[in-house]
Write a protein that holds these residues in place. Structure first.
Motif, PDB file in Angstrom:
ATOM      1  N   GLY A  14      37.392  42.630  38.807  1.00  0.00           N
ATOM      2  CA  GLY A  14      38.142  43.754  38.227  1.00  0.00           C
ATOM      3  C   GLY A  14      39.647  43.610  38.290  1.00  0.00           C
ATOM      4  O   GLY A  14      40.365  44.606  38.211  1.00  0.00           O
ATOM      5  N   GLN A  15      40.114  42.390  38.494  1.00  0.00           N
ATOM      6  CA  GLN A  15      41.547  42.056  38.467  1.00  0.00           C
ATOM      7  C   GLN A  15      42.333  42.578  39.667  1.00  0.00           C
ATOM      8  O   GLN A  15      42.907  41.820  40.390  1.00  0.00           O
ATOM      9  CB  GLN A  15      42.173  42.532  37.141  1.00  0.00           C
ATOM     10  CG  GLN A  15      43.677  42.372  37.001  1.00  0.00           C
ATOM     11  CD  GLN A  15      44.078  41.000  36.467  1.00  0.00           C
ATOM     12  OE1 GLN A  15      43.289  40.071  36.484  1.00  0.00           O
ATOM     13  NE2 GLN A  15      45.312  40.873  36.031  1.00  0.00           N
ATOM     14  N   CYS A  16      42.396  43.894  39.869  1.00  0.00           N
ATOM     15  CA  CYS A  16      43.158  44.419  41.014  1.00  0.00           C
ATOM     16  C   CYS A  16      42.525  45.723  41.472  1.00  0.00           C
ATOM     17  O   CYS A  16      42.603  46.740  40.781  1.00  0.00           O
ATOM     18  CB  CYS A  16      44.613  44.648  40.615  1.00  0.00           C
ATOM     19  SG  CYS A  16      45.574  45.509  41.873  1.00  0.00           S
ATOM     20  N   VAL A  17      41.897  45.708  42.641  1.00  0.00           N
ATOM     21  CA  VAL A  17      41.196  46.917  43.096  1.00  0.00           C
ATOM     22  C   VAL A  17      42.163  48.061  43.374  1.00  0.00           C
ATOM     23  O   VAL A  17      41.815  49.234  43.225  1.00  0.00           O
ATOM     24  CB  VAL A  17      40.303  46.668  44.348  1.00  0.00           C
ATOM     25  CG1 VAL A  17      39.150  45.774  44.013  1.00  0.00           C
ATOM     26  CG2 VAL A  17      41.080  46.141  45.514  1.00  0.00           C
ATOM     27  N   VAL A  18      43.378  47.706  43.742  1.00  0.00           N
ATOM     28  CA  VAL A  18      44.367  48.752  44.014  1.00  0.00           C
ATOM     29  C   VAL A  18      44.688  49.501  42.721  1.00  0.00           C
ATOM     30  O   VAL A  18      44.681  50.732  42.659  1.00  0.00           O
ATOM     31  CB  VAL A  18      45.651  48.125  44.618  1.00  0.00           C
ATOM     32  CG1 VAL A  18      46.797  49.115  44.614  1.00  0.00           C
ATOM     33  CG2 VAL A  18      45.384  47.626  46.025  1.00  0.00           C
ATOM     34  N   ASN A  19      44.930  48.724  41.702  1.00  0.00           N
ATOM     35  CA  ASN A  19      45.197  49.313  40.397  1.00  0.00           C
ATOM     36  C   ASN A  19      44.000  50.143  39.924  1.00  0.00           C
ATOM     37  O   ASN A  19      44.156  51.254  39.408  1.00  0.00           O
ATOM     38  CB  ASN A  19      45.493  48.174  39.413  1.00  0.00           C
ATOM     39  CG  ASN A  19      46.094  48.668  38.129  1.00  0.00           C
ATOM     40  OD1 ASN A  19      46.782  49.693  38.104  1.00  0.00           O
ATOM     41  ND2 ASN A  19      45.823  47.967  37.053  1.00  0.00           N
ATOM     42  N   TYR A  45      42.985  34.285  40.781  1.00  0.00           N
ATOM     43  CA  TYR A  45      42.255  35.535  40.973  1.00  0.00           C
ATOM     44  C   TYR A  45      42.718  36.223  42.249  1.00  0.00           C
ATOM     45  O   TYR A  45      43.191  35.575  43.186  1.00  0.00           O
ATOM     46  CB  TYR A  45      40.753  35.255  41.054  1.00  0.00           C
ATOM     47  CG  TYR A  45      40.186  34.740  39.746  1.00  0.00           C
ATOM     48  CD1 TYR A  45      39.960  35.612  38.692  1.00  0.00           C
ATOM     49  CD2 TYR A  45      39.909  33.386  39.572  1.00  0.00           C
ATOM     50  CE1 TYR A  45      39.459  35.147  37.480  1.00  0.00           C
ATOM     51  CE2 TYR A  45      39.402  32.920  38.361  1.00  0.00           C
ATOM     52  CZ  TYR A  45      39.180  33.803  37.323  1.00  0.00           C
ATOM     53  OH  TYR A  45      38.699  33.349  36.128  1.00  0.00           O
ATOM     54  N   CYS A  46      42.531  37.515  42.290  1.00  0.00           N
ATOM     55  CA  CYS A  46      42.914  38.286  43.471  1.00  0.00           C
ATOM     56  C   CYS A  46      42.041  37.882  44.664  1.00  0.00           C
ATOM     57  O   CYS A  46      40.818  37.875  44.568  1.00  0.00           O
ATOM     58  CB  CYS A  46      42.729  39.769  43.172  1.00  0.00           C
ATOM     59  SG  CYS A  46      42.638  40.773  44.648  1.00  0.00           S
ATOM     60  N   PRO A  47      42.674  37.563  45.800  1.00  0.00           N
ATOM     61  CA  PRO A  47      41.878  37.095  46.954  1.00  0.00           C
ATOM     62  C   PRO A  47      41.425  38.215  47.886  1.00  0.00           C
ATOM     63  O   PRO A  47      41.087  37.963  49.035  1.00  0.00           O
ATOM     64  CB  PRO A  47      42.888  36.180  47.670  1.00  0.00           C
ATOM     65  CG  PRO A  47      44.209  36.814  47.401  1.00  0.00           C
ATOM     66  CD  PRO A  47      44.118  37.515  46.064  1.00  0.00           C
ATOM     67  N   VAL A  48      41.388  39.454  47.397  1.00  0.00           N
ATOM     68  CA  VAL A  48      41.275  40.599  48.309  1.00  0.00           C
ATOM     69  C   VAL A  48      40.050  40.558  49.241  1.00  0.00           C
ATOM     70  O   VAL A  48      40.098  41.097  50.351  1.00  0.00           O
ATOM     71  CB  VAL A  48      41.343  41.936  47.510  1.00  0.00           C
ATOM     72  CG1 VAL A  48      40.048  42.231  46.782  1.00  0.00           C
ATOM     73  CG2 VAL A  48      41.756  43.081  48.388  1.00  0.00           C
ATOM     74  N   ARG A  49      38.981  39.871  48.854  1.00  0.00           N
ATOM     75  CA  ARG A  49      37.809  39.820  49.738  1.00  0.00           C
ATOM     76  C   ARG A  49      38.027  38.930  50.957  1.00  0.00           C
ATOM     77  O   ARG A  49      37.278  38.985  51.916  1.00  0.00           O
ATOM     78  CB  ARG A  49      36.578  39.340  48.960  1.00  0.00           C
ATOM     79  CG  ARG A  49      36.036  40.390  48.025  1.00  0.00           C
ATOM     80  CD  ARG A  49      34.997  39.829  47.103  1.00  0.00           C
ATOM     81  NE  ARG A  49      35.551  38.869  46.167  1.00  0.00           N
ATOM     82  CZ  ARG A  49      34.868  38.260  45.202  1.00  0.00           C
ATOM     83  NH1 ARG A  49      33.586  38.498  45.070  1.00  0.00           N
ATOM     84  NH2 ARG A  49      35.452  37.416  44.374  1.00  0.00           N
ATOM     85  N   LEU A  86      44.348  47.427  53.314  1.00  0.00           N
ATOM     86  CA  LEU A  86      43.826  46.677  52.171  1.00  0.00           C
ATOM     87  C   LEU A  86      45.058  46.196  51.402  1.00  0.00           C
ATOM     88  O   LEU A  86      45.792  47.019  50.862  1.00  0.00           O
ATOM     89  CB  LEU A  86      42.973  47.595  51.298  1.00  0.00           C
ATOM     90  CG  LEU A  86      42.416  46.955  50.036  1.00  0.00           C
ATOM     91  CD1 LEU A  86      41.358  45.922  50.380  1.00  0.00           C
ATOM     92  CD2 LEU A  86      41.820  47.996  49.116  1.00  0.00           C
ATOM     93  N   CYS A  87      45.283  44.925  51.344  1.00  0.00           N
ATOM     94  CA  CYS A  87      46.570  44.307  50.955  1.00  0.00           C
ATOM     95  C   CYS A  87      47.696  45.238  51.414  1.00  0.00           C
ATOM     96  O   CYS A  87      47.773  45.514  52.588  1.00  0.00           O
ATOM     97  CB  CYS A  87      46.613  43.845  49.504  1.00  0.00           C
ATOM     98  SG  CYS A  87      46.092  44.979  48.265  1.00  0.00           S
ATOM     99  N   GLY A  88      48.545  45.738  50.545  1.00  0.00           N
ATOM    100  CA  GLY A  88      49.624  46.598  51.058  1.00  0.00           C
ATOM    101  C   GLY A  88      49.446  48.050  50.673  1.00  0.00           C
ATOM    102  O   GLY A  88      50.355  48.863  50.842  1.00  0.00           O
TER     103      GLY A  88
END
Ligand code: SF4
Ligand code: SF4
Lengths: 347, 84
Positions: A310-315, A237-241, A254-256
Motif C-alpha cells: 500500500g505504498q505508505c501505511v502512514v499516509n 519499497y517501504c521497509p515498515v515491516r 511506527l516510523c516517525g
C-alpha cells in the motif's frame, strides 16, 4: 528470539526535538514535541542494541537531525556501527565538525529537501528566508565531497515547469538524483496537498510526462502499479515491516508517525530495550499481523501487494483511517478506470 | 522438442515497456525487458524451445551463443519456479 519475529533491519531515528524550519507540508512537528531529548549516551546504547538485533541500516531523520546538539559525535558513533547510514536533512545547518566526520566515514546517502529552483518560492514554502541558499550550498558540498546524494522536491501541484527548473538546478549542482515527493494530506499538508488538489486524470498524465520526458535520475514517489515495467527494477519499497522508528525522547514509534499520532507509539528507551520493543510492541505486532494480507481496496487485488503493502501505511492511515486502508492514489485511479488491468489479479 | 510451460499460478502480463511474471501463490514478481520479455512472450504463446531459438536466430543473426543464453534463461526461470 521467536522464529516468527522479522529481523529489525532498519532504524529511523529522530534525534532532534524539532526543526529550524516551518515547512508547509510537514507532519512531524504538527503537534509540538515536548519530551526530554535522549542523551548521546542513551542514543549510543540504543544504536548498539539495534545492531545486536541485526540492524544494518540507519536513517537520521526528523524534524531536522542536524539540529541535535551532539549530532557530530552521534554520527561518528553510528558510522562505527552501521554499514549504511542515510541522512535526510533540510540542508540549512552545517554543525561544526560535520564535514570532517563525513570525510572520516562517508554516509551511505544524504538527501536534502529543496522544493523550487526559485529561492523566494522555496523560502516561502519552508518558512525561512535564506533557506534556499543554505540548502544549495549544502547540496554542492555533498557533490564536492563525493557523497552519494539526492535532492527531494515536495510538490502539491502537477505543474511541469517547476520540475523542469529543478532538473536544471540539480544538474548545475551535480546532484545524483531528484526525487519528487507528492505532498500527502497529513500533518500540515492536510490543507494543501497534491492528492486533493489535482484530479486523478491530471495526476496520471503528470506521472506519464515525468516518465517519458524527464531524465532517468528523476524519481517520482509513485506506487509501483502506476509505474511502467522498466521503472520497477529500481523502485524502492517501504521497509515498515522491518523498521523501527525512535522519537527524540526515546519513544518507539511506527516510523516517525507517533510525533502526531500518539497511538502509534509504544514504550520508551531506555526503560524498554530495543529487543523488548521490537518483540512486544502492539504497534509493530499489529503491522506484522495485518500486512499485507488484510490490506483493502485495490491494494488487495494488486500484484505488487506483498512488496508494496500500500505504498505508505502512514499516509493510508491519514487518508483512509486504518493501516490497512488502500493507497489513495491507486484507489482513485482504480475507481476512475485508470488503474492498469495488467497489475490486477483475483485473490 | 522441449515444451515450455509456466508453473501453475504463474501469470505473464504484457505491457508496452516489458512484461511481468507473477506467481499468485508465492507473490514472486519478476520484471522482464528486451530479449527476456520476448522469450517470456513466446513461452506464453505456447512456443517450444526450438521455435523460440529459431525466432531468436532470425532477430540476432550475429549472435553466437544464443542457444546457451536461452538455456541459461530457461534454467533461471525454472529455478525461480516460474517454469515447470
Ligand atoms: S495498488 Fe496498493 S499495493 Fe498496488 S502499487 Fe498501488 S499502493 Fe502498492
Ligand atoms: S510507512 Fe510511510 S512514512 Fe513510514 S517508512 Fe513507510 S513510506 Fe516512510
Amino acid at each position: 528470539m521467536s522464529s516468527q519475529l522479522p529481523t529489525l533491519g532498519v532504524l529511523y531515528i529522530n534525534p532532534a526535538g524539532g526543526c529550524n524550519l516551518h515547512c508547509r507540508h510537514c507532519w512531524v512537528n504538527e503537534g509540538s514535541f515536548t519530551g526530554e531529548l535522549l542523551s548521546l549516551e542513551n542514543w549510543k546504547e540504543l544504536l548498539s542494541q539495534s545492531v545486536a538485533e541485526g540492524c544494518s541500516y540507519l536513517k537520521l531523520t526528523g524534524g531536522e537531525p542536524l539540529l541535535y546538539h551532539d549530532i557530530v559525535p552521534l554520527y561518528r558513533y553510528s558510522a562505527s556501527l552501521f554499514p549504511r547510514i542515510v541522512i535526510e536533512t533540510n540542508g540549512t545547518l552545517q554543525p561544526e565538525g560535520l564535514w570532517e566526520a563525513f570525510a572520516e566515514k562517508k554516509p551511505f546517502h544524504v538527501s536534502v529537501s529543496l522544493d523550487n529552483a526559485e529561492a523566494r518560492l522555496h523560502d516561502e514554502f519552508r518558512g525561512q528566508r535564506g533557506a534556499w541558499e543554505k540548502t544549495v550550498e549544502f547540496a554542492e558540498k555533498l557533490v564536492k565531497n563525493n557523497i552519494s546524494n539526492q535532492i527531494i522536491m515536495s510538490v502539491s501541484t502537477a505543474q511541469r515547469q517547476p520540475v523542469v527548473d529543478m532538473i536544471k538546478l540539480a544538474q548545475q549542482i551535480g546532484t545524483g538524483t531528484l526525487k519528487i515527493n507528492f505532498i500527502t494530506p497529513s500533518g500540515r499538508g492536510k490543507s494543501d496537498n497534491f492528492f486533493d488538489k489535482n484530479p486523478i486524470e491530471d495526476i496520471i498524465e503528470f506521472f506519464t510526462w515525468i516518465d517519458k520526458e524527464t531524465p532517468r535520475g528523476v524519481l517520482p514517489s509513485v506506487p509501483a502499479a502506476l509505474l511502467p515495467v522498466n521503472r520497477l527494477k529500481n523502485h524502492g519499497y517501504c521497509p515498515v515491516r522491518n523498521l523501527m522508528g525512535v522519537l527524540p525522547d526515546g519513544t518507539f514509534s511506527l516510523c516517525g508517525v507517533a510525533f502526531s499520532r500518539k497511538e502509534m507509539a509504544w514504550g520508551k528507551f531506555p526503560a524498554i530495550s530495543v529487543h523488548d520493543a521490537w518483540e512486544n510492541s502492539p504497534v509493530y505486532k499489529m503491522i506484522r499481523s495485518s500486512l499485507p494480507h488484510d490490506i483493502e481496496g485495490v491494494c488487495h487485488r494488486c500484484i505488487h501487494r506483498d512488496s508494496c503493502i500500500g505504498q505508505c501505511v502512514v499516509n493510508n492511515m491519514e487518508t483512509g483511517g486504518a493501516v490497512t486502508s488502500p493507497d489513495i492514489l491507486c484507489q482513485r485511479a482504480y475507481e476512475a478506470g485508470l488503474f492498469p488491468e495488467t497489475r490486477l489479479i483475483e485473490r | 522438442m522441449e515444451k515450455l510451460e509456466y508453473a501453475k499460478g504463474v501469470v505473464f502480463r504484457r505491457e508496452p515497456a516489458g512484461g511481468i511474471l507473477f506467481n499468485i501463490d508465492t507473490g514472486d514478481l519478476q520484471v522482464t525487458e528486451g530479449v527476456a520479455f520476448g522469450i517470456c512472450d513466446m513461452i506464453d504463446n505456447g512456443k517450444d524451445k526450438e521455435k523460440i531459438l529459431s525466432e531468436l536466430r532470425k532477430h540476432y543473426p550475429e549472435e553466437q551463443d544464443l542457444e546457451q543464453d536461452l538455456d541459461d534463461f530457461i534454467k533461471e526461470l525454472k529455478e525461480k519456479g516460474a517454469l515447470v
